[in-house]
Motif scaffolding. Structure first.
Motif, short mmCIF file in Angstrom:
data_model
loop_
_atom_site.label_atom_id
_atom_site.label_comp_id
_atom_site.label_asym_id
_atom_site.label_seq_id
_atom_site.Cartn_x
_atom_site.Cartn_y
_atom_site.Cartn_z
N ARG A 10 -4.35 7.37 -5.07
CA ARG A 10 -3.62 6.55 -4.11
C ARG A 10 -4.58 5.76 -3.25
O ARG A 10 -5.63 6.25 -2.84
N LEU A 11 -4.20 4.53 -2.94
CA LEU A 11 -4.96 3.67 -2.04
C LEU A 11 -4.18 3.52 -0.74
O LEU A 11 -2.99 3.18 -0.76
N THR A 12 -4.84 3.79 0.37
CA THR A 12 -4.27 3.55 1.68
C THR A 12 -5.08 2.45 2.34
O THR A 12 -6.30 2.56 2.45
N VAL A 13 -4.41 1.38 2.75
CA VAL A 13 -5.08 0.27 3.43
C VAL A 13 -4.77 0.39 4.91
O VAL A 13 -3.61 0.51 5.30
N ILE A 14 -5.82 0.38 5.72
CA ILE A 14 -5.64 0.49 7.17
C ILE A 14 -6.21 -0.77 7.81
O ILE A 14 -7.43 -0.97 7.83
N LEU A 68 -10.31 0.62 3.33
CA LEU A 68 -9.62 0.94 2.08
C LEU A 68 -9.95 2.40 1.81
O LEU A 68 -11.12 2.76 1.68
N VAL A 69 -8.93 3.25 1.72
CA VAL A 69 -9.15 4.68 1.54
C VAL A 69 -8.57 5.10 0.20
O VAL A 69 -7.37 4.99 -0.03
N TYR A 70 -9.45 5.58 -0.67
CA TYR A 70 -9.05 6.03 -2.01
C TYR A 70 -8.98 7.55 -2.01
O TYR A 70 -9.93 8.23 -1.65
N GLN A 71 -7.81 8.08 -2.42
CA GLN A 71 -7.63 9.52 -2.50
C GLN A 71 -7.71 9.95 -3.95
O GLN A 71 -7.09 9.33 -4.83
N ASN A 98 -5.06 -9.07 4.99
CA ASN A 98 -3.71 -9.03 4.39
C ASN A 98 -3.55 -8.01 3.27
O ASN A 98 -2.48 -7.96 2.67
N ALA A 99 -4.54 -7.22 2.96
CA ALA A 99 -4.41 -6.23 1.89
C ALA A 99 -3.35 -5.19 2.23
O ALA A 99 -2.72 -4.62 1.34
N GLU A 100 -3.11 -4.97 3.51
CA GLU A 100 -2.12 -3.99 3.93
C GLU A 100 -0.69 -4.48 3.65
O GLU A 100 0.22 -3.68 3.48
N HIS A 101 -0.52 -5.78 3.56
CA HIS A 101 0.82 -6.35 3.39
C HIS A 101 1.12 -6.83 1.97
O HIS A 101 2.27 -7.14 1.67
N TYR A 102 0.09 -6.92 1.14
CA TYR A 102 0.28 -7.38 -0.23
C TYR A 102 -0.35 -6.37 -1.19
O TYR A 102 -0.55 -5.22 -0.83
N THR A 103 -0.67 -6.77 -2.39
CA THR A 103 -1.21 -5.86 -3.40
C THR A 103 -2.67 -6.18 -3.66
O THR A 103 -3.03 -7.34 -3.86
#
Length: 139
Positions: free
Chosen positions: A60-64, A69-72, A91-96
């Motif tokens: 999973r990727l969490t964008v803050i 960018l946090v990869y689990q 804008n990575a938090e709002h798009y892909t």
């Protein structure tokens, strides 16, 4: 005279580019997003940065904000990898976030595109820095 102008303009742009894209520009982040990040890494210890991580192992990727960018990982959920893209990733938090799948790893310097999948338009792009592992020592 025209030749000198045509040659001089690209040269001037190249000389100016390192200052603008050196990765040293501070990426602003809201207090709320910084608190989200701090909560995510709480109880974890930062390890030595690595230049690449396995693409297959990322669950999973969490964008803050525009900063983190946090990869689990799926194989070792105690370790997460944090990337602070050079100059941020707006804008990575709002798009892909879209990366090329030409290799089995994500590496420093790789360009990721921020894409609106509904309109198929690239909104932005960003370049990965080193990935910093944060490991939880106990549950």
């Amino acid at each position: 005279m025209m030749r000198k102008i045509i040659f001089t303009l690209p040269l001037a742009l190249m000389l100016a580019a390192p200052a603008a894209y050196s990765g040293t520009a501070e990426v602003k982040i809201s207090e709320k997003d910084q608190a989200r990040f701090d909560n995510l890494v709480e109880g974890r210890t930062a390890g030595e940065p690595v230049s690449c991580i396995s693409r297959a192992d990322q669950e999973r990727l969490t964008v803050i904000g525009d900063k983190y960018l946090v990869y689990q990982r799926s194989s070792n959920p105690k370790t997460i990898y944090v990337n602070e893209p050079y100059g941020g990733c707006r804008n990575a938090e709002h798009y892909t976030l879209v990366t090329r799948k030409s290799t089995s790893r994500l590496c420093r310097g790789e360009i990721a595109r921020v894409k609106d999948l509904q309109s198929d338009i690239v909104i932005n792009s960003c370049s990965f820095s080193d990935f910093v592992p944060y490991t939880k020592m106990s549950d």
